[in-house]
Enzyme design. Sequence first.
Site, PDB file in Angstrom:
ATOM      1  N   SER A 101       0.820  -1.206   0.000  1.00 23.21           N
ATOM      2  CA  SER A 101       0.000   0.000   0.000  1.00 23.21           C
ATOM      3  C   SER A 101       0.859   1.264   0.000  1.00 23.21           C
ATOM      4  CB  SER A 101      -0.965  -0.048   1.186  1.00 23.21           C
ATOM      5  OG  SER A 101      -1.917   0.970   1.134  1.00 23.21           O
ATOM      6  N   ASP A 248      -2.464   6.052  -3.553  1.00 26.01           N
ATOM      7  CA  ASP A 248      -1.355   5.413  -2.861  1.00 26.01           C
ATOM      8  C   ASP A 248      -0.797   4.292  -3.734  1.00 26.01           C
ATOM      9  OD1 ASP A 248      -3.568   3.779  -2.584  1.00 26.01           O
ATOM     10  OD2 ASP A 248      -2.999   3.045  -0.604  1.00 26.01           O
ATOM     11  N   ASP A 250      -1.090   1.062  -4.079  1.00 26.93           N
ATOM     12  CA  ASP A 250      -1.951   0.080  -4.729  1.00 26.93           C
ATOM     13  C   ASP A 250      -3.288   0.663  -5.159  1.00 26.93           C
ATOM     14  OD1 ASP A 250      -2.911   0.354  -2.121  1.00 26.93           O
ATOM     15  OD2 ASP A 250      -3.473  -1.748  -1.933  1.00 26.93           O
ATOM     16  N   ASP A 252      -5.891   1.948  -3.678  1.00 29.53           N
ATOM     17  CA  ASP A 252      -7.177   1.727  -3.024  1.00 29.53           C
ATOM     18  C   ASP A 252      -7.599   2.932  -2.182  1.00 29.53           C
ATOM     19  OD1 ASP A 252      -5.414   1.428  -0.895  1.00 29.53           O
ATOM     20  OD2 ASP A 252      -6.227  -0.505  -0.220  1.00 29.53           O
TER      21      ASP A 252
END
Length: 459
Positions: A101, A248, A250, A252
């Site tokens: 992340s 960010d 990834d 999400d």
Amino acid sequence: MGKYFGTDGFRGEAGVTLTSEHAYKIGRFLGWYYGRTDGHRVRAVIGKDTRRSSYMFEYAIVAGLTASGADVYMLHVTTTPSVSFAVAGDEFDCGIMISASHNPYTDNGIKLVNKRGEKIDDNTIAEIEKYLDGNLAALGVAGEDLPLATGADIGKIVDYAAGRNRYIGYLISLSQYSFKPFRVGLDCANGSAWMIAKSVFEALGAKVHAINVEPNGLNINREAGSTHIEVLAECVKREGLDIGFAFDGDADRCIAVDERGEVVNGDHILYLLARHLQGQGALVGNTVVTTVMSNLGLYRALDAVGIRYEQTTVGDRFIYENMQKNGYCIGGEQSGHVILSKYATTGDGILTAIKIMEAVISSKQPLSKLAAPVKMFPQITRNVRVDNKAAVRENGQVQAAIAAVRDRLGSEGRILLRESGTEPVVRVMVEAASEALCRELADGVVNVIYDQGLAVRPL
């Protein structure tokens, strides 16, 4: 939380806390676990972010899955929400996302989702951890390891870039409007969104100014993305853009920047999207799901327009569980994780950005106006690295210090002591009328933690 898995998967320093051996064993377990039904050929889908170690972990997990007889469909570099989308839409048994992340490139993580695209349940995680610890007997398995597939039962590997393309098409289909008049900044954090976000916004007609879209395996999140929002804020001002969105590693989560270069965080976003849904008669239960870390300013703004809210502990999985249980349609965190359950089972930064654009276009107001009712209270969080998080929580002197702060603040602020779900850290968060007061009160509690010998005071 388990021994290895926290609230957002198995995360740690690549090659140290999280190793390729861990990844291989997780693959072995998943292939065996979902293939226990006679005659069932397991299908798993896997994606990764751009950090260098993601390739190592991807191949290790794929080796484990195929060794246990599972067929593996590879999305390659993609976003976490795209994995959830693919699992649910194409009837896979499970999905795996390799990402840490917003963490630096030196860390990585393994996130697991079930066949509905939701985070995998705690019972399954507990079974995985038994295998990681070599406790085969607890799994009802005789011998020294899980059985290996042989011959035609060995799993195959399928290039599944088409699944990522379907996800891009899905995102494009969700907008009710063309973005043609808008100049949009995108900070892709040199991560998973580096190709996808630009493709989506250009397809919707926006004039896109994308930054941090040159991943090299070592620069994900480095002075980029939603955790370094000042970079996009400066870009929006410098280039004269109408709006900006930062993701960010990834993708999400999403943090926005308005036309003046001011930051619009997750609490602002929850408010303006809830108002948008309320105006459409689509705010189910007239309720937003938040966590205990949301700012008092959000709650006061929601109160002013008659929108209810519920609080959960920190973690998007707890938000989603509350939403599922009660049928609510929106929830999220100040960090920019926003779940819109009509469209996704997880936070999706690009989806969030699309829906913010819809709110701006339909209201004919700039983002600054839509976010303005949320007057953020000054907030400070102190992170303290500890050996035993429970000992801090249960210490009488720490509890007394927190109670004294609560008495002092009354209804004009609050204090929270929270244990990190992914690190050996406790967080002391204070909201109050001024930053100076926040610092004074937070530092006072942190000093008690040090004085009690629960953490080593930094030099």
